[in-house]
Design a protein around this motif. Structure first.
Motif, PDB file in Angstrom:
ATOM      1  N   VAL A 384       0.924  -1.319   0.002  1.00 45.75           N
ATOM      2  CA  VAL A 384       0.091  -0.018  -0.049  1.00 45.75           C
ATOM      3  C   VAL A 384       0.899   1.033  -0.190  1.00 45.75           C
ATOM      4  N   GLY A 385       0.229   2.216  -0.628  1.00 44.31           N
ATOM      5  CA  GLY A 385       0.958   3.793  -0.443  1.00 44.31           C
ATOM      6  C   GLY A 385       1.367   4.453  -1.667  1.00 44.31           C
ATOM      7  N   GLU A 386       1.693   3.319  -2.635  1.00 40.13           N
ATOM      8  CA  GLU A 386       2.405   3.971  -3.986  1.00 40.13           C
ATOM      9  C   GLU A 386       2.426   2.714  -4.668  1.00 40.13           C
ATOM     10  N   ILE A 408      -1.411  -8.736  -2.152  1.00 39.17           N
ATOM     11  CA  ILE A 408      -2.502  -7.935  -2.174  1.00 39.17           C
ATOM     12  C   ILE A 408      -2.051  -6.301  -2.369  1.00 39.17           C
ATOM     13  N   ASP A 409      -2.098  -6.051  -3.536  1.00 41.16           N
ATOM     14  CA  ASP A 409      -1.617  -4.617  -3.682  1.00 41.16           C
ATOM     15  C   ASP A 409      -3.002  -3.685  -3.649  1.00 41.16           C
ATOM     16  N   THR A 410      -2.896  -2.931  -2.801  1.00 46.84           N
ATOM     17  CA  THR A 410      -4.333  -2.328  -2.337  1.00 46.84           C
ATOM     18  C   THR A 410      -4.044  -0.557  -2.570  1.00 46.84           C
ATOM     19  N   TRP A 411      -4.875  -0.240  -3.562  1.00 52.29           N
ATOM     20  CA  TRP A 411      -5.005   1.287  -3.705  1.00 52.29           C
ATOM     21  C   TRP A 411      -6.058   1.855  -3.140  1.00 52.29           C
ATOM     22  N   TRP A 412      -5.735   3.023  -2.209  1.00 53.06           N
ATOM     23  CA  TRP A 412      -6.958   3.675  -1.480  1.00 53.06           C
ATOM     24  C   TRP A 412      -6.296   4.914  -1.096  1.00 53.06           C
ATOM     25  N   GLN A 413      -6.941   5.745  -0.120  1.00 53.82           N
ATOM     26  CA  GLN A 413      -6.454   7.079   0.203  1.00 53.82           C
ATOM     27  C   GLN A 413      -7.191   7.362   1.681  1.00 53.82           C
ATOM     28  N   THR A 414      -6.590   8.526   2.200  1.00 51.69           N
ATOM     29  CA  THR A 414      -7.069   8.792   3.500  1.00 51.69           C
ATOM     30  C   THR A 414      -8.292   9.252   3.294  1.00 51.69           C
ATOM     31  N   GLU A 415      -8.669   9.618   2.314  1.00 58.58           N
ATOM     32  CA  GLU A 415     -10.176  10.041   1.981  1.00 58.58           C
ATOM     33  C   GLU A 415     -11.085   8.974   1.854  1.00 58.58           C
ATOM     34  N   GLY A 498      -7.633  12.245  -8.002  1.00 56.62           N
ATOM     35  CA  GLY A 498      -6.486  13.067  -7.757  1.00 56.62           C
ATOM     36  C   GLY A 498      -5.167  12.232  -8.193  1.00 56.62           C
ATOM     37  N   ASP A 499      -5.328  11.038  -8.633  1.00 58.24           N
ATOM     38  CA  ASP A 499      -4.453   9.937  -9.248  1.00 58.24           C
ATOM     39  C   ASP A 499      -4.613   9.981 -10.822  1.00 58.24           C
ATOM     40  N   SER A 500      -3.670   9.514 -11.671  1.00 60.15           N
ATOM     41  CA  SER A 500      -3.810   9.197 -12.897  1.00 60.15           C
ATOM     42  C   SER A 500      -3.559   7.679 -13.030  1.00 60.15           C
ATOM     43  N   GLY A 513       0.172   7.809 -10.527  1.00 58.31           N
ATOM     44  CA  GLY A 513       0.630   8.661  -9.634  1.00 58.31           C
ATOM     45  C   GLY A 513      -0.232   9.879  -9.387  1.00 58.31           C
ATOM     46  N   ARG A 514       0.276  10.554  -8.580  1.00 58.49           N
ATOM     47  CA  ARG A 514      -0.597  11.719  -8.265  1.00 58.49           C
ATOM     48  C   ARG A 514      -0.540  12.814  -9.455  1.00 58.49           C
ATOM     49  N   MET A 515      -1.735  13.453  -9.774  1.00 60.98           N
ATOM     50  CA  MET A 515      -1.722  14.497 -10.487  1.00 60.98           C
ATOM     51  C   MET A 515      -1.562  15.930 -10.073  1.00 60.98           C
ATOM     52  N   LEU A 519       3.037  14.876  -2.772  1.00 64.62           N
ATOM     53  CA  LEU A 519       4.170  13.982  -3.081  1.00 64.62           C
ATOM     54  C   LEU A 519       3.995  12.776  -2.258  1.00 64.62           C
ATOM     55  N   LYS A 520       4.452  11.580  -2.793  1.00 60.54           N
ATOM     56  CA  LYS A 520       4.456  10.383  -2.090  1.00 60.54           C
ATOM     57  C   LYS A 520       5.815  10.103  -1.724  1.00 60.54           C
ATOM     58  N   VAL A 521       6.533  10.469  -0.599  1.00 65.74           N
ATOM     59  CA  VAL A 521       7.982  10.345  -0.223  1.00 65.74           C
ATOM     60  C   VAL A 521       7.906   8.863   0.630  1.00 65.74           C
ATOM     61  N   TYR A 524       4.815   8.133   2.471  1.00 63.10           N
ATOM     62  CA  TYR A 524       4.331   9.446   3.198  1.00 63.10           C
ATOM     63  C   TYR A 524       3.776  10.218   2.318  1.00 63.10           C
ATOM     64  N   ARG A 525       2.516  10.741   2.662  1.00 63.47           N
ATOM     65  CA  ARG A 525       1.845  11.968   1.770  1.00 63.47           C
ATOM     66  C   ARG A 525       2.096  13.147   2.291  1.00 63.47           C
ATOM     67  N   LEU A 526       2.777  14.021   1.537  1.00 65.38           N
ATOM     68  CA  LEU A 526       3.329  15.355   1.837  1.00 65.38           C
ATOM     69  C   LEU A 526       2.710  16.269   0.916  1.00 65.38           C
TER      70      LEU A 526
HETATM   71  C1  WTA Z   1      -1.264   6.634  -3.529  1.00 60.79           C
HETATM   72  C2  WTA Z   1      -2.513   5.734   1.735  1.00 60.79           C
HETATM   73  C3  WTA Z   1      -0.602   3.155  -6.068  1.00 60.79           C
HETATM   74  C4  WTA Z   1      -2.154   7.342  -4.312  1.00 60.79           C
HETATM   75  C5  WTA Z   1      -3.366   4.298   1.789  1.00 60.79           C
HETATM   76  C6  WTA Z   1      -3.142   7.759  -3.587  1.00 60.79           C
HETATM   77  C7  WTA Z   1      -1.041   4.083  -4.093  1.00 60.79           C
HETATM   78  C8  WTA Z   1      -2.374   8.117  -2.299  1.00 60.79           C
HETATM   79  C9  WTA Z   1      -1.607   2.999  -3.731  1.00 60.79           C
HETATM   80  C10 WTA Z   1      -3.024   8.289  -0.965  1.00 60.79           C
HETATM   81  C11 WTA Z   1      -1.208   1.821  -4.490  1.00 60.79           C
HETATM   82  C12 WTA Z   1      -1.729   4.268  -2.373  1.00 60.79           C
HETATM   83  N1  WTA Z   1      -0.854   1.946  -5.880  1.00 60.79           N
HETATM   84  N2  WTA Z   1      -0.652   4.124  -5.625  1.00 60.79           N
HETATM   85  N3  WTA Z   1      -1.552   0.776  -4.147  1.00 60.79           N
HETATM   86  N4  WTA Z   1      -1.804   3.260  -2.478  1.00 60.79           N
HETATM   87  N5  WTA Z   1      -1.428   5.178  -3.456  1.00 60.79           N
HETATM   88  O1  WTA Z   1      -3.895   9.261   1.826  1.00 60.79           O
HETATM   89  O2  WTA Z   1      -1.441   8.103  -4.943  1.00 60.79           O
HETATM   90  O3  WTA Z   1      -1.325   8.458   2.349  1.00 60.79           O
HETATM   91  O4  WTA Z   1      -3.899   8.976  -4.084  1.00 60.79           O
HETATM   92  O5  WTA Z   1      -3.321   7.019   1.835  1.00 60.79           O
HETATM   93  O6  WTA Z   1      -1.359   7.100  -2.040  1.00 60.79           O
HETATM   94  O7  WTA Z   1      -2.470   8.357   0.072  1.00 60.79           O
HETATM   95  P1  WTA Z   1      -2.581   8.420   1.460  1.00 60.79           P
END
Ligand code: WTA
Length: 631
Positions: A384-386, A408-415, A498-500, A513-515, A519-521, A524-526
């Motif tokens: 998770v995270g990027e 299990i590659d999971t895409w999601w966000q704080t929102e 907000g992602d492409s 990635g983010r549009m 930044l995902k460093v 971490y989301r900054l």
């Molecule tokens: C990125 C983290 C690709 C994405 C849970 C998103 C990912 C942002 C993935 C949210 C993934 C998170 N593959 N990108 N599996 N998971 N992202 O709010 O850009 O810290 O919009 O939540 O992380 O970051 P946040």
């Protein structure tokens, strides 16, 4: 980077298929889309409610959706209380290991006692339903107790990641108008004490709303305690008021549970607000289905509880599901790069959930470190995270999972509150793709006009429906929430992530990635805006810009540009001082790789910094359309 349509497909093993909680995806997915409310009601039925909901989904105020309205619950009722009367009572809830090897364990029964005591302490300090309590702590069990104690009495927690520093903490306290801060004397990292209380003291000076500061003793640091404001936690729980019994507040499903600040396109971090009912249902369902959680599992989400991943998948989802969770405070490579693998072997961890950055970081030390350990307890691995690059994916799969564990590659966000795109353990995998939408979610990739793009074309990732785990608003800023995330097209609201991303011919989603200016460093989301404002807070800087450039380990690295005050000359010493200044203000994770001194910055006529131009220049790429540039 991503290898869309790569011919490589990893099929699940028979063993994984046979024990899957959800043996088939498509039929259940179709059902969940055609019967969204019924699907979510069925999941909600598996939880305890003081009073059942009247309506599963209320769309009357869209895009301010309400879930399970009329229902009465409390997330603690499901995460703790109900386990006290079932077989989980004496089961291990939390196993904690500190960097120096200390171990503490809590059964569900023990967890309940701690949470009740903490809740009674908070009440005695005047904390009431609806108050925002800020929590700034290292990864110790008390962080979890504090979160649950707030939820139990209906207070709203606002956890600030323990790696953030003074300015980041102060601005979050200020936005939330917190009266109470819970912190610790310090944390541990690579054998060094991190002095959290001093950072908290400085933040409280800048944001004077704090009247009560409760401090947990974690590592015997000498700290200053202000007589009428600061209290040691161990003194408070020794008082008769801190009884280990405390009733759980019966709340409306839509009552706020927490705010969590996250970075956005512009300005200050946004306090995303999540609620008790929908979030309980969403985190527990996603955790149970995507990670195939079993009663005997030991689950390790190696994130920090201070980020959304920790909120949803260290604390709430797993505890609602009655899992045993692992928590480790310390560096993954301390004292040696086998620390994580040692923990997996020692505690028999079955599922590990972490970030691509952590995987790449550990991969760099070579196979010999994991090979020293018996990792055969692992059944599933998560990311998770990027976006995860295929090279790291394959190493994780082969070396850590011995080729047997689905990733299990999971895409999601704080929102989003919980995972939105992910495979199930039975899904054939393509390294680098988070695969398909989770149940109930319709996800499309659209162009600037909002039309769905063709397969394999890049576009904006949107979610076409509400889901129970969605944030309800930005704390105290409904307008900003609506305008930042939601678009109405033909009477239907769509969520803009907000992602492409692209979808390949098989419908697999590849997040690129983010549009925006996020930044995902290192996962971490900054926000560039926060880094820039930290730089400008240095007296010798008048203007600054921050960009992210690709970095092998971190995913992105922060590079900055600064215009110095008149008469100040740039030097290596000043560059270092500015980098350290950002680290002091925001936290080490935000420390720039470098500072370039410039005379001017590329801007639009309306005065916005064109970071895309800086980025193209740094990478030696075409600068693109410069018609709006005024330099
Ligand atoms: C990125 C983290 C690709 C994405 C849970 C998103 C990912 C942002 C993935 C949210 C993934 C998170 N593959 N990108 N599996 N998971 N992202 O709010 O850009 O810290 O919009 O939540 O992380 O970051 P946040």
């Amino acid at each position: 980077m991503n290898d869309a349509n790569s011919s490589e497909l990893f099929n699940p093993s028979i063993n994984v298929m046979e024990q899957a909680n959800i043996p088939e995806y498509q039929a259940l997915y179709d059902y969940s889309i055609n019967n969204r409310e019924a699907f979510w009601a069925e999941q909600a039925e598996t939880l305890g409610w003081y009073k059942k909901w009247d309506k599963v989904l209320d769309e009357s105020q869209a895009p301010f959706y309400q879930w399970f309205s009329g229902g009465k619950t409390n997330i603690v009722h499901n995460a703790v209380d109900r386990h006290l009367t079932n077989a989980n009572r004496n089961k291990m809830a939390i196993i904690w290991e500190g960097e120096n090897g200390q171990v503490r364990n809590y059964s569900y029964n023990g967890l309940n006692r701690e949470v009740c005591q903490f809740a009674n302490v908070l009440k005695s300090m005047g904390v009431e339903k609806g108050d925002v309590v800020t929590i700034y702590m290292p990864q110790i069990p008390e962080l979890i107790f504090a979160m649950l104690a707030c939820a139990k009495i209906g207070a709203i927690h606002s956890v600030v990641y323990g790696g953030f520093s003074t300015d980041a903490l102060a601005s979050r306290i200020e936005d939330a108008h917190s009266r109470v801060l819970i912190t610790a004397d310090g944390g541990w990292r690579r054998g060094k004490a991190i002095d959290l209380k001093t950072i908290a003291d400085n933040a409280m000076k800048r944001s004077p709303t704090i009247e009560v500061c409760i401090c947990v003793k974690n590592n015997d640091l000498e700290v200053e305690m202000e007589a009428t404001r600061d209290f040691w936690y161990h003194d408070l729980v020794a008082l008769p008021i801190a009884s280990p019994k405390c009733g759980t507040e019966q709340l409306d499903a839509e009552d706020p549970l927490f705010i969590l600040y996250t970075s956005g396109t512009t300005g200050s971090p946004k306090g995303m607000l999540h609620t008790h009912g929908g979030y309980s249902v969403y985190t527990s369902t996603t955790h149970r289905m995507a990670f195939d959680i079993k009663p005997e599992d030991r689950w390790w989400c190696a994130a920090d509880p201070g980020w959304i991943t920790g909120h949803s998948y260290i604390v709430y989802g797993p505890l609602i599901n009655g899992a045993t969770i692992m928590l480790y405070e310390g560096a993954p490579n301390y004292p040696y790069p086998n620390r994580w693998w040692q923990i997996i072997e020692k505690y028999g961890i079955n599922i590990l959930y972490t970030s691509p950055t952590a995987i790449r970081g550990l991969m760099r030390f070579g196979d010999r470190w994991p090979k020293k350990h018996d990792l055969s307890s692992l059944r599933l691995l998560g990311s998770v995270g990027e976006p995860i690059n295929p090279e790291a994916w394959k190493w994780y799969h082969q070396v850590i999972g011995n080729g047997n564990c689905p990733i299990i590659d999971t895409w999601w966000q704080t929102e989003t509150g919980g995972l939105m795109i992910c495979p199930l353990p039975i899904t054939p995998l393509k390294p680098g793709s988070a695969t398909k939408p989770f149940f109930g979610n319709e996800i499309t990739i659209v162009d600037d006009e909002g039309r769905e793009v063709a397969a394999n074309e890049e576009g904006k990732l949107i979610i076409n429906n509400p889901w129970p785990g969605m944030a309800r608003t930005i704390f105290k800023d409904d307008e900003r929430y609506k305008s930042l995330y939601w678009n109405e097209v033909d009477g239907k609201w769509r969520y803009l992530a907000g992602d492409s991303a692209k979808k390949d011919d098989d419908g697999y989603i590849w997040v690129i990635g983010r549009m925006d200016e996020v930044l995902k460093v290192s996962g971490y989301r900054l926000g560039t805006a926060e880094i820039e404002s930290a730089l400008v807070s240095h007296p010798q800087v008048t203007e600054a810009a921050a960009i992210g450039l690709p970095h092998e380990l971190k995913g992105n690295a922060i590079h900055t540009y600064a215009i110095l005050a008149q008469g100040v000359a740039g030097s290596d010493e000043l560059a270092l001082e500015l980098r350290e200044h950002v680290a002091r203000e925001m936290g080490r994770i935000a420390m720039p790789e470098d500072v370039t001194f410039v005379e001017s910055l590329p801007k639009t006529r309306s005065g916005k910094i064109m970071r895309r131009v800086l980025k193209a220049r740094a990478l030696g790429q075409d600068e693109g359309d410069l018609s709006t540039l005024e330099e």
